[in-house]
Design a protein around this motif. Structure first.
Motif, PDB file in Angstrom:
ATOM      1  N   UNK A   1      17.277  -1.880   3.789  1.00 16.93           N
ATOM      2  CA  UNK A   1      17.354  -1.178   5.074  1.00 16.93           C
ATOM      3  C   UNK A   1      16.663   0.175   5.042  1.00 16.93           C
ATOM      4  N   UNK A   2      16.580   0.805   3.883  1.00 13.02           N
ATOM      5  CA  UNK A   2      15.981   2.137   3.792  1.00 13.02           C
ATOM      6  C   UNK A   2      14.644   2.127   3.051  1.00 13.02           C
ATOM      7  N   UNK A   3      14.109   0.957   2.756  1.00 15.84           N
ATOM      8  CA  UNK A   3      12.900   0.846   1.943  1.00 15.84           C
ATOM      9  C   UNK A   3      11.628   0.986   2.776  1.00 15.84           C
ATOM     10  N   UNK A   4      10.563   1.406   2.099  1.00 14.93           N
ATOM     11  CA  UNK A   4       9.224   1.419   2.698  1.00 14.93           C
ATOM     12  C   UNK A   4       8.359   0.296   2.145  1.00 14.93           C
TER      13      UNK A   4
ATOM     14  N   UNK B   1       8.776   1.473  -9.154  1.00 11.87           N
ATOM     15  CA  UNK B   1      10.134   2.035  -9.153  1.00 11.87           C
ATOM     16  C   UNK B   1      10.713   2.169  -7.752  1.00 11.87           C
ATOM     17  N   UNK B   2       9.842   2.212  -6.747  1.00 12.79           N
ATOM     18  CA  UNK B   2      10.321   2.370  -5.366  1.00 12.79           C
ATOM     19  C   UNK B   2      10.355   1.049  -4.597  1.00 12.79           C
ATOM     20  N   UNK B   3       9.643   0.041  -5.092  1.00 12.99           N
ATOM     21  CA  UNK B   3       9.650  -1.254  -4.416  1.00 12.99           C
ATOM     22  C   UNK B   3      11.045  -1.880  -4.506  1.00 12.99           C
ATOM     23  N   UNK B   4      11.514  -2.418  -3.402  1.00 11.63           N
ATOM     24  CA  UNK B   4      12.830  -3.050  -3.344  1.00 11.63           C
ATOM     25  C   UNK B   4      12.651  -4.562  -3.306  1.00 11.63           C
ATOM     26  N   UNK B   5      13.384  -5.248  -4.149  1.00  7.49           N
ATOM     27  CA  UNK B   5      13.346  -6.715  -4.167  1.00  7.49           C
ATOM     28  C   UNK B   5      14.018  -7.242  -2.906  1.00  7.49           C
TER      29      UNK B   5
ATOM     30  N   UNK C   1       2.334   6.033   6.231  1.00 10.36           N
ATOM     31  CA  UNK C   1       3.681   5.868   6.761  1.00 10.36           C
ATOM     32  C   UNK C   1       3.981   4.480   7.277  1.00 10.36           C
ATOM     33  N   UNK C   2       3.141   3.521   6.918  1.00 12.37           N
ATOM     34  CA  UNK C   2       3.342   2.129   7.338  1.00 12.37           C
ATOM     35  C   UNK C   2       4.253   1.434   6.336  1.00 12.37           C
ATOM     36  N   UNK C   3       5.261   0.727   6.816  1.00  9.99           N
ATOM     37  CA  UNK C   3       6.113  -0.066   5.941  1.00  9.99           C
ATOM     38  C   UNK C   3       5.354  -1.317   5.496  1.00  9.99           C
ATOM     39  N   UNK C   4       5.586  -1.729   4.252  1.00 12.31           N
ATOM     40  CA  UNK C   4       4.852  -2.862   3.682  1.00 12.31           C
ATOM     41  C   UNK C   4       5.835  -3.912   3.181  1.00 12.31           C
ATOM     42  N   UNK C   5       5.565  -5.163   3.559  1.00 13.85           N
ATOM     43  CA  UNK C   5       6.311  -6.307   3.030  1.00 13.85           C
ATOM     44  C   UNK C   5       5.295  -7.224   2.364  1.00 13.85           C
ATOM     45  N   UNK C   6       5.348  -7.277   1.038  1.00 20.64           N
ATOM     46  CA  UNK C   6       4.395  -8.074   0.266  1.00 20.64           C
ATOM     47  C   UNK C   6       5.019  -9.421  -0.074  1.00 20.64           C
ATOM     48  N   UNK C   7       4.445 -10.492   0.477  1.00 23.01           N
ATOM     49  CA  UNK C   7       4.942 -11.831   0.195  1.00 23.01           C
ATOM     50  C   UNK C   7       4.432 -12.362  -1.132  1.00 23.01           C
ATOM     51  N   UNK C   8       3.525 -11.625  -1.782  1.00 22.94           N
ATOM     52  CA  UNK C   8       2.992 -12.023  -3.073  1.00 22.94           C
ATOM     53  C   UNK C   8       3.810 -11.451  -4.214  1.00 22.94           C
TER      54      UNK C   8
ATOM     55  N   UNK D   1      10.652 -11.886   7.485  1.00 28.55           N
ATOM     56  CA  UNK D   1      11.124 -11.445   8.804  1.00 28.55           C
ATOM     57  C   UNK D   1      12.549 -10.911   8.704  1.00 28.55           C
ATOM     58  N   UNK D   2      13.383 -11.568   7.930  1.00 27.96           N
ATOM     59  CA  UNK D   2      14.750 -11.093   7.700  1.00 27.96           C
ATOM     60  C   UNK D   2      14.720  -9.680   7.131  1.00 27.96           C
ATOM     61  N   UNK D   3      13.826  -9.431   6.178  1.00 25.57           N
ATOM     62  CA  UNK D   3      13.679  -8.094   5.601  1.00 25.57           C
ATOM     63  C   UNK D   3      13.191  -7.086   6.639  1.00 25.57           C
ATOM     64  N   UNK D   4      12.207  -7.493   7.442  1.00 26.95           N
ATOM     65  CA  UNK D   4      11.705  -6.592   8.474  1.00 26.95           C
ATOM     66  C   UNK D   4      12.805  -6.204   9.454  1.00 26.95           C
ATOM     67  N   UNK D   5      13.603  -7.153   9.859  1.00 26.74           N
ATOM     68  CA  UNK D   5      14.700  -6.857  10.778  1.00 26.74           C
ATOM     69  C   UNK D   5      15.631  -5.803  10.190  1.00 26.74           C
ATOM     70  N   UNK D   6      15.942  -5.937   8.920  1.00 25.10           N
ATOM     71  CA  UNK D   6      16.805  -4.950   8.265  1.00 25.10           C
ATOM     72  C   UNK D   6      16.136  -3.581   8.202  1.00 25.10           C
ATOM     73  N   UNK D   7      14.857  -3.546   7.902  1.00 21.83           N
ATOM     74  CA  UNK D   7      14.135  -2.282   7.764  1.00 21.83           C
ATOM     75  C   UNK D   7      14.058  -1.499   9.074  1.00 21.83           C
TER      76      UNK D   7
END
Length: 345
Positions: free
Chosen positions: A141-144, A126-130, A93-100, A323-329
């Motif tokens: 905002x609704x992505x994991x 298919x679930x990863x959001x750009x 249940x951890x949100x992931x932001x991949x910078x790679x 960080x901008x993405x994390x704030x939205x999430x």
């Protein structure tokens, strides 16, 4: 308080990420992981953090054991290294932001072609959001799982999006000529980026083969609703930070420069981090900030539009955008901890 973990904390993008997160009022750095500097205090590697960060870097195995303690995982690792840890984090249940690059391309076949590796988490594509907020804000905002964009694609897509969304240029005519500072090559030792090798010189590289090409094409195709290909040539210039992308396209109808400025100002009117500027952008005005500056010129003689964009490759091109993405999430004010102007000289 959001608990965060960072993999690849001692690379340039990882360090820049920590610089922003350290000043974030809603976040705590739970752990920092580094392959090359495990068991070393972070402030011994980057001494500006003395008295500010007490964390000792941990190895990947220890980071996996701590996944259940965090809310968001930032991954700043080379391509091919994010598959397993992403699956484990998402299962908890951890949100992931991949910078790679591991989740940017929607096609596993395209990933294998451009990166030379079989994709080991194809079911997640298919679930990863750009993670380009100016285009995919509601999905983010609704992505994991967020695929943080590459630096060249960020500068190029933001420059061209209004033209393609409004079908103002011939999609087959797009040429992108981009220059990047040396930090874009990462912190690892590399002869090509030694001071005496790259100072007082400029060179093209990855000509007709750079891995950011399919990423740019994928997003521009979705904006234009028509498959397109681009000519993309990156260059290395002897500066620490910054990307300047000069993008060309043939106008399908005659438009004045003022008309195009009106179109761009309307398209980005609600975007805090995109500035449409009358003077042509320079990297020094965005260095150290999360802003993207865009300027426009019309070449009436050739019927082409020239769009110039400038970003800091480590910030809007990597850590700041993350960080901008994390704030939205997490439903936080989008510019939280990012509201910083460039410092000059």
């Amino acid at each position: 308080m959001i608990q965060a973990g960072i993999l690849g904390a001692t690379g340039y993008a990882g360090q820049q990420l920590i610089w922003f997160l350290l000043r974030h009022p809603d976040l705590r750095l739970n752990f920092l992981s580094s392959h090359n500097h495990a068991y070393i205090p972070f402030h011994h590697i980057y001494q500006q953090y003395v008295d500010f960060i007490q964390n000792t870097c941990i190895d990947m195995h220890s980071a996996e054991e701590k996944l259940s303690d965090i809310d968001v995982l930032f991954i700043a690792l080379p391509h091919g290294k994010a598959f397993d840890i992403t699956k484990k984090a998402l299962d908890l249940g951890v949100k992931v932001i991949d910078l790679g690059a591991d989740f940017r391309l929607k096609s596993a076949d395209a990933y294998k072609h451009w990166y030379g590796l079989a994709h080991d988490a194809e079911h997640l594509l298919s679930t990863a959001v750009y993670g380009l907020p100016e285009i995919y804000r509601e999905d983010i905002a609704t992505a994991s799982l967020i695929a943080n964009p590459g630096c060249y694609p960020t500068a190029s897509i933001l420059a061209l999006a209004p033209l393609l969304k409004n079908h103002l240029i011939d999609p087959a005519s797009i040429i992108i000529d981009a220059k990047s500072g040396v930090s874009g090559a990462g912190r690892a030792a590399n002869i090509a980026t030694l001071y005496t090798e790259c100072n007082e010189s400029i060179k093209a590289y990855g000509v007709a083969s750079h891995r950011h090409t399919p990423e740019i094409e994928q997003i521009l195709t979705s904006l234009n609703n028509r498959e397109l290909i681009v000519s993309f040539t990156p260059h290395l210039v002897p500066m620490n930070r910054g990307i300047l992308a000069t993008c060309y396209g043939s106008l399908v109808t005659k438009l004045t420069q003022q008309e195009l400025y009106e179109i761009y100002n309307t398209y980005y009117q609600d975007e805090y981090f995109v500035r449409i500027v009358e003077t042509l952008p320079e990297t020094r005005w965005v260095k150290g900030s999360n802003f993207c500056d865009i300027g426009i010129r019309v070449d009436e003689r050739t019927g082409r539009v020239v769009v110039v964009s400038a970003i800091d490759n480590l910030i809007k091109g990597a850590a700041g955008q993350a960080v901008q993405n994390m704030n939205l999430m997490f439903g936080i004010k989008e510019q939280e901890s990012l509201d910083i102007l460039s410092m000059v000289p």
